[in-house]
Design an enzyme around this catalytic site. Structure first.
Site, PDB file in Angstrom:
ATOM      1  N   GLY A  14      44.275 -22.516  -2.755  1.00  0.00           N
ATOM      2  CA  GLY A  14      43.356 -21.267  -2.624  1.00  0.00           C
ATOM      3  C   GLY A  14      43.897 -20.342  -1.704  1.00  0.00           C
ATOM      4  O   GLY A  14      44.417 -20.707  -0.582  1.00  0.00           O
ATOM      5  N   ALA A  25      55.024 -11.376   8.685  1.00  0.00           N
ATOM      6  CA  ALA A  25      55.577 -12.038   9.977  1.00  0.00           C
ATOM      7  C   ALA A  25      56.877 -12.312   9.525  1.00  0.00           C
ATOM      8  O   ALA A  25      57.964 -12.344  10.293  1.00  0.00           O
ATOM      9  CB  ALA A  25      54.748 -12.899  10.700  1.00  0.00           C
ATOM     10  N   VAL A  27      58.831 -11.578   7.032  1.00  0.00           N
ATOM     11  CA  VAL A  27      59.678 -10.667   6.501  1.00  0.00           C
ATOM     12  C   VAL A  27      60.218 -10.003   7.667  1.00  0.00           C
ATOM     13  O   VAL A  27      61.607  -9.855   7.996  1.00  0.00           O
ATOM     14  CB  VAL A  27      59.027  -9.559   5.713  1.00  0.00           C
ATOM     15  CG1 VAL A  27      59.745  -8.383   5.309  1.00  0.00           C
ATOM     16  CG2 VAL A  27      58.555 -10.344   4.227  1.00  0.00           C
ATOM     17  N   GLY A 105      47.648 -25.408   1.401  1.00  0.00           N
ATOM     18  CA  GLY A 105      47.130 -26.666   1.990  1.00  0.00           C
ATOM     19  C   GLY A 105      48.048 -27.808   1.765  1.00  0.00           C
ATOM     20  O   GLY A 105      49.395 -27.598   1.531  1.00  0.00           O
ATOM     21  N   ASP A 106      47.649 -28.939   1.712  1.00  0.00           N
ATOM     22  CA  ASP A 106      48.137 -30.217   1.498  1.00  0.00           C
ATOM     23  C   ASP A 106      49.092 -30.006   0.134  1.00  0.00           C
ATOM     24  O   ASP A 106      50.441 -30.783   0.332  1.00  0.00           O
ATOM     25  CB  ASP A 106      47.399 -31.577   1.763  1.00  0.00           C
ATOM     26  CG  ASP A 106      46.153 -31.344   0.906  1.00  0.00           C
ATOM     27  OD1 ASP A 106      46.086 -30.342   0.031  1.00  0.00           O
ATOM     28  OD2 ASP A 106      45.472 -32.277   0.626  1.00  0.00           O
ATOM     29  N   THR A 128      44.544 -22.123   4.784  1.00  0.00           N
ATOM     30  CA  THR A 128      43.273 -22.603   3.790  1.00  0.00           C
ATOM     31  C   THR A 128      42.115 -22.553   4.702  1.00  0.00           C
ATOM     32  O   THR A 128      42.193 -22.703   5.826  1.00  0.00           O
ATOM     33  CB  THR A 128      43.404 -24.221   3.251  1.00  0.00           C
ATOM     34  OG1 THR A 128      42.302 -24.536   2.719  1.00  0.00           O
ATOM     35  CG2 THR A 128      44.030 -25.127   4.460  1.00  0.00           C
ATOM     36  N   ASP A 132      41.249 -28.445   6.574  1.00  0.00           N
ATOM     37  CA  ASP A 132      41.195 -29.804   6.091  1.00  0.00           C
ATOM     38  C   ASP A 132      42.609 -30.723   6.361  1.00  0.00           C
ATOM     39  O   ASP A 132      42.784 -31.568   5.587  1.00  0.00           O
ATOM     40  CB  ASP A 132      40.640 -29.939   4.665  1.00  0.00           C
ATOM     41  CG  ASP A 132      41.404 -29.235   3.657  1.00  0.00           C
ATOM     42  OD1 ASP A 132      42.419 -28.633   4.203  1.00  0.00           O
ATOM     43  OD2 ASP A 132      41.115 -29.288   2.476  1.00  0.00           O
ATOM     44  N   ALA A 189      21.140 -23.256  12.212  1.00  0.00           N
ATOM     45  CA  ALA A 189      20.560 -23.643  10.940  1.00  0.00           C
ATOM     46  C   ALA A 189      19.753 -24.943  11.423  1.00  0.00           C
ATOM     47  O   ALA A 189      20.092 -25.626  12.420  1.00  0.00           O
ATOM     48  CB  ALA A 189      21.689 -24.218  10.054  1.00  0.00           C
TER      49      ALA A 189
HETATM   50  O1  F6P Z   1      40.901 -23.419  -0.475  1.00  0.00           O
HETATM   51  C1  F6P Z   1      39.933 -24.138  -0.556  1.00  0.00           C
HETATM   52  C2  F6P Z   1      38.690 -23.881  -1.399  1.00  0.00           C
HETATM   53  O2  F6P Z   1      38.337 -22.751  -1.199  1.00  0.00           O
HETATM   54  C3  F6P Z   1      37.741 -25.262  -1.225  1.00  0.00           C
HETATM   55  O3  F6P Z   1      36.928 -24.959  -0.296  1.00  0.00           O
HETATM   56  C4  F6P Z   1      37.332 -24.937  -2.612  1.00  0.00           C
HETATM   57  O4  F6P Z   1      36.772 -26.221  -2.923  1.00  0.00           O
HETATM   58  C5  F6P Z   1      38.328 -24.573  -3.414  1.00  0.00           C
HETATM   59  O5  F6P Z   1      39.254 -24.099  -2.733  1.00  0.00           O
HETATM   60  C6  F6P Z   1      37.879 -23.642  -4.642  1.00  0.00           C
HETATM   61  O6  F6P Z   1      38.968 -23.626  -5.321  1.00  0.00           O
HETATM   62  P1  F6P Z   1      39.328 -22.378  -6.691  1.00  0.00           P
HETATM   63  O7  F6P Z   1      39.718 -21.200  -6.053  1.00  0.00           O
HETATM   64  O8  F6P Z   1      40.505 -22.972  -7.274  1.00  0.00           O
HETATM   65  O9  F6P Z   1      38.062 -22.496  -7.535  1.00  0.00           O
END
Ligand code: F6P
Length: 358
Positions: A14, A25, A27, A105-106, A128, A132, A189
């Site tokens: 994502g 940075a 580059v 991410g991971d 990300t 997480d 909230a």
């Molecule tokens: O990158 C993290 C994230 O935004 C999550 O919060 C979400 O569940 C997921 O990616 C959505 O993924 P995609 O962009 O593939 O729909």
């Protein structure tokens, strides 16, 4: 003296605000050391296909304020296969790519570690919005996405107040409730629901009734997308329905979804991205690889990717048999400490959200 002729860079998974700052940075830092940089278009899929573009300080001149990723992104299951990996390594060899910087991410880190073990030294940067990754206190993109979420909730609050309504806002964060917790605190909230902390629905419903009786007109409830009903459907929608049925308060549902992955990156995301990216180039030049850049207690440090990935699995209770075998007892204790720190942080945020949410 620079060790590498050419560094490749890719963004994967994502997208997150600040990824472009990482690219710029890397580059600029590499260029200052006489190292060329080549961009991989479309994440690991682009590495398999050999979809590459030359990058210079001119090509990255104006990306610092843009979200998305100028290199584009993808999620690429083929990269996890031996054939996919071989093709990616061939791309690197054919194009004299001596090392890679992989932002994401991971899943991206798993790719970076696989590349390292196939002879392409790689460094991961945490990009990300979800924050997480257990090994780092912060992932690039979180701050921008929370600020965007809070601005949206502020707008909702205005109209909720006029119409005596409640809005349930479902926010992103697949495995981690941090976007929800920070957004809930920053927007006052009345309730927040995250995957990490048990939610007392009856108490929340009662609180909403009491608040309405006490004269509260507009109300916000924040629910993380990572909370599900037993049948796998989103809990956020169910909760909206139950609030309507059980409190008599007019309740609406809102899901900003990917909207919060765009937007101008905040100063925090830009500065941390710049620091992590320049340090990643330094590490490669020093001959180090298979590292991920982390922020721990306010400092940018680097960590072994395998350690970071297993610490993450430990936190998420996803350890597999044998995962801990190659780590020393001291390392396992360190992982446990990271897990405990993260748990404490989440509980503390939850407590603050609960205490100010009315
Ligand atoms: O990158 C993290 C994230 O935004 C999550 O919060 C979400 O569940 C997921 O990616 C959505 O993924 P995609 O962009 O593939 O729909």
């Amino acid at each position: 003296m620079a060790k590498f002729r050419k560094i490749g860079i890719l963004t994967s998974g994502g997208d997150a605000p600040g990824m472009n700052v990482c690219v710029k940075a890397v580059v600029n830092k590499a260029e200052s050391l006489g190292i060329d940089v080549i961009g991989v278009v479309g994440g690991y899929a682009g590495l398999i296909k050999g979809d590459l573009i030359d990058l210079t300080h001119k090509s990255v001149a104006n990306v610092i304020s843009q979200s998305g990723t100028m290199l584009y992104s993808s999620r690429c299951p083929e990269f996890a296969t031996e054939e996919g990996m071989q093709r990616a390594v061939e791309t690197c060899q054919k194009n004299n790519i001596d090392a890679m910087v992989c932002i994401g991410g991971d899943g991206t880190f798993r790719g970076a570690t696989d590349l390292t073990f196939h002879g392409i030294p790689s460094i991961g940067l945490p990009g990300t919005i979800d924050n997480d990754i257990t090994a780092t206190d912060y992932t690039i993109g979180l701050d921008t996405s929370i600020n965007t979420t809070v601005r949206m909730i502020d707008n909702l609050r205005d109209t909720c107040e006029s119409h005596e309504r409640l809005v349930v806002v479902e926010v992103m964060g697949r495995d981690c409730g941090q976007i929800a917790l920070y957004s809930a605190i920053a927007s006052g909230a009345v309730a927040v629901v995250v995957p990490e902390v048990p939610f007392d629905e009856a108490a929340a419903i009662q609180k909403i009734k009491d608040l309405r009786e006490a004269g509260k007109r507009g109300m916000i409830v924040v629910v993380s997308e990572g909370v599900f009903n037993p049948d796998g459907t989103p809990y956020s929608e169910t909760l909206t329905q139950r609030i309507k049925e059980q409190t008599g308060v007019e309740a609406k549902f809102y899901r900003p979804a990917h909207t919060v992955r765009g937007g101008v990156p905040t100063m925090k995301d830009r500065t941390i991205a710049a620091e992590m990216a320049t340090k990643a180039v330094d590490l490669l030049v020093e001959g180090k690889s298979n590292r991920v850049m982390c922020q721990i207690d306010g400092k940018v440090v680097d960590m072994d990717i395998a350690f970071a990935l297993i610490a993450d699995r430990m936190y998420k209770n996803k350890l597999k048999d044998g995962d801990l075998d190659k780590f020393t007892p001291e390392q396992i204790e360190e992982m446990k400490a990271l897990k405990a720190k993260r748990e404490e942080e989440i509980l503390n945020l939850y407590k603050v959200a609960s205490e100010i949410g009315f």
